[in-house]
Scaffold this motif. Structure first.
Motif, PDB file in Angstrom:
ATOM      1  N   THR A   3       0.645  -1.227   0.025  1.00 41.63           N
ATOM      2  CA  THR A   3       0.021  -0.171  -0.124  1.00 41.63           C
ATOM      3  C   THR A   3       0.948   1.167   0.146  1.00 41.63           C
ATOM      4  O   THR A   3       1.770   1.324   0.850  1.00 41.63           O
ATOM      5  N   GLY A   4       0.484   2.250  -0.845  1.00 43.12           N
ATOM      6  CA  GLY A   4       1.411   3.346  -1.055  1.00 43.12           C
ATOM      7  C   GLY A   4       2.533   3.214  -1.965  1.00 43.12           C
ATOM      8  O   GLY A   4       3.092   4.321  -2.519  1.00 43.12           O
ATOM      9  N   GLY A   5       2.899   1.995  -2.507  1.00 44.71           N
ATOM     10  CA  GLY A   5       3.916   1.952  -3.384  1.00 44.71           C
ATOM     11  C   GLY A   5       3.480   1.985  -4.757  1.00 44.71           C
ATOM     12  O   GLY A   5       2.008   1.548  -4.928  1.00 44.71           O
ATOM     13  N   LEU A   6       4.373   1.992  -5.549  1.00 42.58           N
ATOM     14  CA  LEU A   6       3.956   2.057  -7.047  1.00 42.58           C
ATOM     15  C   LEU A   6       4.168   0.520  -7.645  1.00 42.58           C
ATOM     16  O   LEU A   6       5.025  -0.178  -7.428  1.00 42.58           O
ATOM     17  N   SER A   7       2.846   0.182  -8.413  1.00 47.08           N
ATOM     18  CA  SER A   7       2.826  -1.331  -8.954  1.00 47.08           C
ATOM     19  C   SER A   7       3.898  -1.438 -10.276  1.00 47.08           C
ATOM     20  O   SER A   7       4.537  -0.371 -10.456  1.00 47.08           O
ATOM     21  N   ASP A   8       4.081  -2.480 -10.730  1.00 46.85           N
ATOM     22  CA  ASP A   8       4.879  -2.571 -11.851  1.00 46.85           C
ATOM     23  C   ASP A   8       4.139  -1.951 -13.024  1.00 46.85           C
ATOM     24  O   ASP A   8       2.981  -1.943 -12.922  1.00 46.85           O
ATOM     25  N   THR A   9       4.983  -1.652 -13.943  1.00 48.97           N
ATOM     26  CA  THR A   9       4.195  -0.904 -15.151  1.00 48.97           C
ATOM     27  C   THR A   9       3.497  -2.181 -15.842  1.00 48.97           C
ATOM     28  O   THR A   9       4.061  -3.368 -16.110  1.00 48.97           O
ATOM     29  N   LYS A  10       2.337  -1.707 -16.606  1.00 47.49           N
ATOM     30  CA  LYS A  10       1.581  -2.752 -17.053  1.00 47.49           C
ATOM     31  C   LYS A  10       0.843  -2.095 -18.424  1.00 47.49           C
ATOM     32  O   LYS A  10       0.680  -0.769 -18.402  1.00 47.49           O
ATOM     33  N   PRO A  11       0.537  -2.876 -19.412  1.00 52.31           N
ATOM     34  CA  PRO A  11       0.150  -2.425 -20.705  1.00 52.31           C
ATOM     35  C   PRO A  11      -1.272  -2.045 -20.286  1.00 52.31           C
ATOM     36  O   PRO A  11      -1.967  -2.345 -19.376  1.00 52.31           O
ATOM     37  N   ALA A  12      -1.782  -0.811 -20.998  1.00 48.70           N
ATOM     38  CA  ALA A  12      -2.906  -0.225 -20.682  1.00 48.70           C
ATOM     39  C   ALA A  12      -4.006  -1.240 -21.129  1.00 48.70           C
ATOM     40  O   ALA A  12      -4.010  -2.060 -22.014  1.00 48.70           O
ATOM     41  N   THR A  13      -5.158  -1.145 -20.334  1.00 49.59           N
ATOM     42  CA  THR A  13      -6.465  -2.049 -20.414  1.00 49.59           C
ATOM     43  C   THR A  13      -7.623  -1.042 -20.923  1.00 49.59           C
ATOM     44  O   THR A  13      -7.197   0.066 -20.974  1.00 49.59           O
ATOM     45  N   PRO A  14      -8.574  -1.714 -21.298  1.00 51.83           N
ATOM     46  CA  PRO A  14      -9.861  -0.750 -21.757  1.00 51.83           C
ATOM     47  C   PRO A  14     -10.493  -0.110 -20.656  1.00 51.83           C
ATOM     48  O   PRO A  14     -10.809   1.158 -20.980  1.00 51.83           O
ATOM     49  N   GLU A  15     -10.137  -0.470 -19.517  1.00 53.18           N
ATOM     50  CA  GLU A  15     -10.592   0.262 -18.144  1.00 53.18           C
ATOM     51  C   GLU A  15      -9.652   1.631 -17.895  1.00 53.18           C
ATOM     52  O   GLU A  15     -10.189   2.601 -17.690  1.00 53.18           O
ATOM     53  N   VAL A  16      -8.377   1.270 -18.295  1.00 52.73           N
ATOM     54  CA  VAL A  16      -7.562   2.375 -18.045  1.00 52.73           C
ATOM     55  C   VAL A  16      -7.612   3.567 -19.229  1.00 52.73           C
ATOM     56  O   VAL A  16      -7.607   4.828 -19.233  1.00 52.73           O
ATOM     57  N   GLN A  17      -8.199   2.960 -20.439  1.00 53.23           N
ATOM     58  CA  GLN A  17      -8.409   3.976 -21.609  1.00 53.23           C
ATOM     59  C   GLN A  17      -9.598   4.825 -21.466  1.00 53.23           C
ATOM     60  O   GLN A  17      -9.687   5.828 -21.622  1.00 53.23           O
ATOM     61  N   GLN A  18     -10.621   3.977 -20.697  1.00 47.57           N
ATOM     62  CA  GLN A  18     -11.753   4.840 -20.261  1.00 47.57           C
ATOM     63  C   GLN A  18     -11.489   5.914 -19.316  1.00 47.57           C
ATOM     64  O   GLN A  18     -12.076   6.924 -19.309  1.00 47.57           O
ATOM     65  N   ILE A  19     -10.597   5.666 -18.402  1.00 40.70           N
ATOM     66  CA  ILE A  19     -10.246   6.725 -17.405  1.00 40.70           C
ATOM     67  C   ILE A  19      -9.498   7.774 -18.099  1.00 40.70           C
ATOM     68  O   ILE A  19     -10.085   9.045 -17.949  1.00 40.70           O
ATOM     69  N   VAL A  20      -8.486   7.516 -18.987  1.00 43.69           N
ATOM     70  CA  VAL A  20      -7.892   8.335 -19.960  1.00 43.69           C
ATOM     71  C   VAL A  20      -8.902   9.295 -20.657  1.00 43.69           C
ATOM     72  O   VAL A  20      -8.867  10.507 -20.769  1.00 43.69           O
ATOM     73  N   ASN A  21      -9.962   8.903 -21.256  1.00 45.11           N
ATOM     74  CA  ASN A  21     -11.121   9.282 -22.160  1.00 45.11           C
ATOM     75  C   ASN A  21     -11.804  10.388 -21.217  1.00 45.11           C
ATOM     76  O   ASN A  21     -12.089  11.501 -21.349  1.00 45.11           O
ATOM     77  N   GLN A  22     -12.021  10.065 -19.928  1.00 40.91           N
ATOM     78  CA  GLN A  22     -12.837  10.749 -18.942  1.00 40.91           C
ATOM     79  C   GLN A  22     -11.992  12.010 -18.483  1.00 40.91           C
ATOM     80  O   GLN A  22     -12.465  13.098 -18.426  1.00 40.91           O
ATOM     81  N   VAL A  23     -10.591  12.013 -18.295  1.00 35.70           N
ATOM     82  CA  VAL A  23      -9.823  13.084 -18.014  1.00 35.70           C
ATOM     83  C   VAL A  23      -9.207  13.892 -19.123  1.00 35.70           C
ATOM     84  O   VAL A  23      -8.780  14.890 -18.903  1.00 35.70           O
TER      85      VAL A  23
END
Length: 98
Positions: A3-23
């Motif tokens: 908790t509080g640490g950064l995850s490993d880098t992962k390829p973008a998912t449709p969920e992440v693209q949806q977040i990007v579209n919203q912002v």
């Protein structure tokens, strides 16, 4: 992941693209630009009181931006908000905390 640490880098998912579209409108307003392309490439997350997303986004053939997006906890019933961003990035720039 801690908790509080950064995850490993992962390829973008449709969920992440949806977040990007919203912002996207928040980014375009704050960066004073219009982006025809706005494609999530990869991401990392940080679990806080919600989730902080660090997302690499392609905005043209050779130009990228890094977005820092805060997603509140589901019960708060609010969409993602753009916390910060970095411009002038390349495909090879690593996603790091900022």
């Amino acid at each position: 992941m801690m908790t509080g640490g950064l995850s490993d880098t992962k390829p973008a998912t449709p969920e992440v693209q949806q977040i990007v579209n919203q912002v996207k409108p928040q980014f375009e307003s704050r960066a004073n630009t219009n982006c025809r392309e706005f494609k999530a490439i990869e991401y990392r997350i940080q679990v806080v009181a919600g989730t902080m997303y660090f997302i690499k986004v392609q905005v043209s053939d050779a130009n990228y931006v890094h977005l820092k997006v805060f997603q509140r906890l589901p019960y708060e019933n609010q969409g993602p908000s753009l916390a910060d961003f970095q411009t002038g990035k390349t495909r090879d720039d690593p996603l790091t905390y900022f």
